[in-house]
Write a protein that holds these residues in place. Structure first.
Motif, PDB file in Angstrom:
ATOM      1  N   GLY A  65       7.033  -1.715  12.197  1.00  0.00           N
ATOM      2  CA  GLY A  65       6.112  -1.504  13.301  1.00  0.00           C
ATOM      3  C   GLY A  65       5.470  -0.138  13.360  1.00  0.00           C
ATOM      4  N   THR A  66       6.156   0.904  12.857  1.00  0.00           N
ATOM      5  CA  THR A  66       5.593   2.254  12.909  1.00  0.00           C
ATOM      6  C   THR A  66       5.622   2.887  11.522  1.00  0.00           C
ATOM      7  OG1 THR A  66       7.723   3.310  13.392  1.00  0.00           O
ATOM      8  CG2 THR A  66       6.446   2.516  15.270  1.00  0.00           C
ATOM      9  N   PHE A  67       4.985   4.047  11.409  1.00  0.00           N
ATOM     10  CA  PHE A  67       4.923   4.737  10.117  1.00  0.00           C
ATOM     11  C   PHE A  67       6.310   5.135   9.618  1.00  0.00           C
ATOM     12  CE2 PHE A  67       4.717   8.773   7.768  1.00  0.00           C
ATOM     13  CZ  PHE A  67       3.955   8.362   6.682  1.00  0.00           C
ATOM     14  N   VAL A  68       7.181   5.569  10.517  1.00  0.00           N
ATOM     15  CA  VAL A  68       8.516   6.006  10.086  1.00  0.00           C
ATOM     16  C   VAL A  68       9.323   4.837   9.515  1.00  0.00           C
ATOM     17  CG1 VAL A  68       8.642   7.995  11.620  1.00  0.00           C
ATOM     18  CG2 VAL A  68       9.372   5.746  12.451  1.00  0.00           C
ATOM     19  N   HIS A  69       9.051   3.616   9.973  1.00  0.00           N
ATOM     20  CA  HIS A  69       9.712   2.448   9.399  1.00  0.00           C
ATOM     21  C   HIS A  69       9.251   2.193   7.963  1.00  0.00           C
ATOM     22  CE1 HIS A  69      10.316   1.478  13.745  1.00  0.00           C
ATOM     23  NE2 HIS A  69      11.475   1.061  13.300  1.00  0.00           N
ATOM     24  N   LEU A  70       8.044   2.631   7.646  1.00  0.00           N
ATOM     25  CA  LEU A  70       7.451   2.358   6.342  1.00  0.00           C
ATOM     26  C   LEU A  70       7.930   3.311   5.255  1.00  0.00           C
ATOM     27  CD1 LEU A  70       5.259   0.840   4.645  1.00  0.00           C
ATOM     28  CD2 LEU A  70       3.610   2.532   5.480  1.00  0.00           C
TER      29      LEU A  70
ATOM     30  N   ALA B 234       0.829  -1.204   0.000  1.00  0.00           N
ATOM     31  CA  ALA B 234       0.000   0.000   0.000  1.00  0.00           C
ATOM     32  C   ALA B 234       0.869   1.261   0.000  1.00  0.00           C
ATOM     33  CB  ALA B 234      -0.927   0.001   1.209  1.00  0.00           C
ATOM     34  N   GLY B 235       1.918   1.260   0.822  1.00  0.00           N
ATOM     35  CA  GLY B 235       2.803   2.418   0.861  1.00  0.00           C
ATOM     36  C   GLY B 235       3.519   2.633  -0.454  1.00  0.00           C
ATOM     37  N   ALA B 236       3.969   1.554  -1.086  1.00  0.00           N
ATOM     38  CA  ALA B 236       4.688   1.673  -2.358  1.00  0.00           C
ATOM     39  C   ALA B 236       3.775   2.186  -3.467  1.00  0.00           C
ATOM     40  CB  ALA B 236       5.280   0.318  -2.737  1.00  0.00           C
ATOM     41  N   ILE B 237       2.549   1.662  -3.538  1.00  0.00           N
ATOM     42  CA  ILE B 237       1.616   2.105  -4.574  1.00  0.00           C
ATOM     43  C   ILE B 237       1.252   3.572  -4.366  1.00  0.00           C
ATOM     44  CG2 ILE B 237      -0.732   1.820  -5.459  1.00  0.00           C
ATOM     45  CD1 ILE B 237      -0.432  -1.164  -5.073  1.00  0.00           C
ATOM     46  N   ALA B 238       1.059   3.983  -3.106  1.00  0.00           N
ATOM     47  CA  ALA B 238       0.759   5.390  -2.828  1.00  0.00           C
ATOM     48  C   ALA B 238       1.910   6.291  -3.275  1.00  0.00           C
ATOM     49  CB  ALA B 238       0.495   5.577  -1.339  1.00  0.00           C
ATOM     50  N   CYS B 239       3.138   5.875  -3.021  1.00  0.00           N
ATOM     51  CA  CYS B 239       4.303   6.685  -3.415  1.00  0.00           C
ATOM     52  C   CYS B 239       4.444   6.757  -4.932  1.00  0.00           C
ATOM     53  CB  CYS B 239       5.577   6.103  -2.795  1.00  0.00           C
ATOM     54  SG  CYS B 239       5.755   6.393  -1.027  1.00  0.00           S
ATOM     55  N   GLU B 240       4.314   5.627  -5.612  1.00  0.00           N
ATOM     56  CA  GLU B 240       4.505   5.653  -7.052  1.00  0.00           C
ATOM     57  C   GLU B 240       3.383   6.424  -7.755  1.00  0.00           C
ATOM     58  OE1 GLU B 240       4.804   1.639  -8.351  1.00  0.00           O
ATOM     59  OE2 GLU B 240       2.667   1.188  -8.101  1.00  0.00           O
ATOM     60  N   LEU B 241       2.179   6.389  -7.197  1.00  0.00           N
ATOM     61  CA  LEU B 241       1.094   7.183  -7.776  1.00  0.00           C
ATOM     62  C   LEU B 241       1.324   8.677  -7.541  1.00  0.00           C
ATOM     63  CD1 LEU B 241      -2.104   5.113  -6.881  1.00  0.00           C
ATOM     64  CD2 LEU B 241      -1.145   5.523  -9.148  1.00  0.00           C
ATOM     65  N   ALA B 242       1.716   9.027  -6.312  1.00  0.00           N
ATOM     66  CA  ALA B 242       1.929  10.444  -6.005  1.00  0.00           C
ATOM     67  C   ALA B 242       3.047  11.028  -6.866  1.00  0.00           C
ATOM     68  CB  ALA B 242       2.260  10.599  -4.520  1.00  0.00           C
TER      69      ALA B 242
END
Length: 306
Positions: free
Chosen positions: A168-173, A103-111
């Motif tokens: 575990g946290t957002f900063v790790h993602l 989810a994080g990767a798709i959000a970044c590549e779309l943005a």
């Protein structure tokens, strides 16, 4: 719609059956002996043969495959040879981390990708366009581990903004997502630019401009719904790819996902885990494409599912 979904689900079942058969053949032909891996180098030939018999590895190929298929139809992915744990349990434990990173990767590549593609299309032929396309070329060409190590060095080691690894946290993602998103953004920006340039030449866009609509309304109300259709199809493919093909990024950042589990299983010839991860990834790809097909008519009502 219901008939279309049922037909696609039947096709999905047949595709997964074919993938399971081909994967099982390839693993059957691998020269490495799982029984020897389990027993260890110092084990006697008798011990190895006993393990092979216990696991059913001494049976002909078709019997092994039919036994596996019968268990699979009951929802049983088998038991890991080395970890002595149900494969479904191992995958379920790693799945949340993989889904989060996906989810994080798709959000970044779309943005990144859509923004770069839109700006490049609106400023076609300019220095900005050339700079963005060079950046996208670097994104699709650079190895993921190089991007990941550079981001770690700059933002984790030098600046200390993010942790070096972990989960575990957002900063790790953030850093793993940006690493994966940078590669995808290159493809998305090039596709978005090409698609948007083609759409902006269409007669209905010229008509919208002639009616006096603002540039933003012409772009986002009339051009984007059509230009973004290829992007939707690419997202469906990425869902499956990120589920299985992110082992390099997971290794660099210490991310406990399915890709890392699969890589460990390949090194140890742990066939049940390899089969389980392969089928889960294939299912994600097929369902991702189905989801993209279902979303497309919502964006463009002229498209009919048949």
């Amino acid at each position: 719609m219901a008939a279309y979904i049922i037909r696609r689900l039947i096709q999905t079942a047949l595709i997964l059956l074919g993938i399971s058969f081909v994967t099982f053949i390839l693993l059957y032909l691998v020269p490495a002996d799982p029984a020897r891996q389990i027993a260890g180098r110092s084990a006697t030939a008798e011990t190895v043969e006993n393990i092979r018999e216990q696991l059913g590895l001494n049976l002909p190929f078709y019997e092994q495959y039919l036994r596996y298929l019968a268990s699979l139809l009951q929802g049983d992915f088998g038991r890991s040879y080395l970890q002595k744990t149900e494969v479904s349990t191992l995958i379920a434990a790693r799945l949340p981390a993989s889904l989060l990173l996906m989810a994080g990767a798709i959000a970044c590549e779309l943005a990144f990708g859509l923004a770069m593609g839109i700006v490049a299309a609106l400023r076609r032929g300019s220095h900005t366009d050339n700079a963005l396309m060079i950046t996208s070329f670097i994104g699709v060409s650079a190895p993921q581990f190089v991007i990941g190590i550079l981001l770690l060095y700059v933002f984790a080691v030098k600046l200390g903004w993010f942790p070096i690894g972990g989960y575990g946290t957002f900063v790790h993602l953030v850093l793993p997502s940006v690493t994966l998103g940078f590669l995808g953004a290159g493809w998305y920006s090039r596709m978005m630019r090409s698609s948007l340039i083609d759409v902006l030449r269409q007669d209905y866009v010229r008509t919208a401009r002639a009616t006096g609509l603002s540039r933003a309304k012409v772009l986002f109300r009339h051009a984007m719904p059509n230009a973004i259709l290829p992007i939707v199809a690419m997202i469906g493919i990425d869902i499956g790819l990120f589920m299985s093909g992110i082992v390099v990024v997971e290794s660099v950042f210490g991310w406990p996902g399915i890709g890392q589990l699969a890589w460990q299983a390949i090194q140890r010839v742990d066939i049940p885990i390899i089969m389980g991860v392969t089928l889960v990834s294939a299912c994600a790809i097929v369902l991702g494409n189905l989801l993209a097909d279902l979303v497309t008519p919502l964006i463009d009502p002229r498209i009919k599912l048949r």
